[in-house]
Write an enzyme that holds these catalytic residues in place. Sequence first.
Site, short mmCIF file in Angstrom:
data_model
loop_
_atom_site.label_atom_id
_atom_site.label_comp_id
_atom_site.label_asym_id
_atom_site.label_seq_id
_atom_site.Cartn_x
_atom_site.Cartn_y
_atom_site.Cartn_z
N SER A 79 0.85 -1.20 0.00
CA SER A 79 0.00 0.00 0.00
C SER A 79 0.89 1.24 0.00
CB SER A 79 -0.88 0.01 1.25
OG SER A 79 -0.05 0.18 2.40
N ASP A 107 -0.72 -1.59 -4.08
CA ASP A 107 -2.08 -1.86 -3.61
C ASP A 107 -2.82 -0.53 -3.39
OD1 ASP A 107 -4.16 -3.45 -2.64
OD2 ASP A 107 -3.43 -3.41 -0.58
N ASP A 154 -6.81 2.57 -7.66
CA ASP A 154 -8.10 2.55 -6.98
C ASP A 154 -8.80 3.88 -7.25
OD1 ASP A 154 -10.24 2.63 -5.29
OD2 ASP A 154 -9.14 2.06 -3.48
N HIS A 213 -12.24 -4.10 4.40
CA HIS A 213 -10.88 -4.13 4.96
C HIS A 213 -10.94 -4.23 6.48
CE1 HIS A 213 -9.72 -1.95 1.06
NE2 HIS A 213 -9.23 -3.18 0.99
N GLY A 214 -9.94 -4.86 7.07
CA GLY A 214 -9.91 -5.02 8.53
C GLY A 214 -10.66 -6.27 8.94
N GLY A 267 -10.23 -7.44 1.14
CA GLY A 267 -10.82 -7.68 2.46
C GLY A 267 -10.95 -9.15 2.78
N GLY A 268 -9.92 -9.94 2.44
CA GLY A 268 -9.98 -11.39 2.65
C GLY A 268 -9.78 -11.83 4.09
N VAL A 299 -5.03 -10.43 1.40
CA VAL A 299 -4.99 -10.65 2.84
C VAL A 299 -3.87 -9.80 3.45
CG1 VAL A 299 -4.59 -12.35 4.68
CG2 VAL A 299 -5.85 -13.01 2.63
N THR A 324 -4.70 -7.85 7.04
CA THR A 324 -4.97 -7.69 8.47
C THR A 324 -4.71 -8.96 9.27
OG1 THR A 324 -6.66 -6.09 7.84
CG2 THR A 324 -6.70 -6.84 10.11
O1 G3H Z 1 -5.86 -4.48 -0.28
C1 G3H Z 1 -5.65 -5.22 0.69
C2 G3H Z 1 -6.65 -6.13 1.23
O2 G3H Z 1 -7.89 -5.85 0.67
C3 G3H Z 1 -6.58 -6.29 2.70
O3 G3H Z 1 -7.75 -6.77 3.28
O4 G3H Z 1 -7.81 -5.96 5.62
O5 G3H Z 1 -9.06 -7.98 4.93
O6 G3H Z 1 -6.60 -8.04 5.07
P1 G3H Z 1 -7.79 -7.21 4.81
ZN ZN Z 2 -7.88 -3.75 -0.45
#
Ligand code: G3H
Ligand code: ZN
Length: 284
Positions: A50, A82, A104, A180-181, A209-210, A231, A233
């Site tokens: 990111s 990202d 994005d 996310h999170g 947001g996996g 993934v 978080t």
């Molecule tokens: O772009 C990164 C991911 O969408 C992170 O998602 O916060 O569920 O790990 P996450």
């Molecule tokens: Zn993301």
Amino acid sequence: MALVSMNELLPKAKAGKYAVGQFNMNNLEFAQAITQAGMELNAPFIFGVSEGALKYMGIEYTVALAEASAKKSGLPIALHLDHGSSFDVAMKCIRAGFSSVMFDGSHHSYEDNIRLTKEIVKAAHAMGVSVEGELGTIGGTEDDISVAEENANLAKPEEAIRFYEETGVDALAIAVGTAHGMYAGVPKIHYDIIEQVARAIPISLVLHGGSGVPDQMLIDAIKAGVTKINVNTENQVAGTQAIRDVLNKDAKVYDPRKYLTPARNAMVEVVKSKIILFGTSNKS
Ligand code: G3H
Ligand code: ZN
């Protein structure tokens, strides 16, 4: 092996009906843990970085870490910006050695998102770099970007199809209900949107947001047509918990290796479990 574009990884995933993991890299221990997991399972993967992580690590360290991972492992690894916010950031990353970028543009109007994404695709493709676009708004918080639940908008299939046709992106993140999170409850994934778009366009669909999504829901998302899952978080939570455990047990610890080693090990386990779940083992 040199870093590869996502086009070396994602078309194979679409044909083979599995998903390649994007694991975000936030420092050396993340790079090492993700690479170790990939090596143990002989799996290709994508390092997501990111803008916040880029600022933290510095672009030279970021590229050097990813290149070292590719060289050490011999695995096909993409280094991917990202949630890139502008043409300039994307070009800066490409010039520094990134093999893939995401733009994005989901905070712009639909037409502006198309126009801005198209400019990046044109420049990136001229340099052999893959591009991911985003449609709809993914809720939750990542880095400094927060989107309240009420402002998260699902992607519309017909808009996603036109977005692909007009921009020529290699992968498309569509908002289908994940955030996310970590989640307070269980997310509601709109598999019908994934199915409709995956059937209509030949490129990869990306699930952001996996983290914290129940395993069966991720399996169902792959079945519906997702071929890249992000993934971040879950690794942060597991690594930080391991550090907390060490420091809570012994307040006298001061050698960072004493708490970073367990943190790294915890992240190896998270990444391995996702690779197995996504079906990417032995796909390098
Ligand atoms: O772009 C990164 C991911 O969408 C992170 O998602 O916060 O569920 O790990 P996450
Ligand atoms: Zn993301």
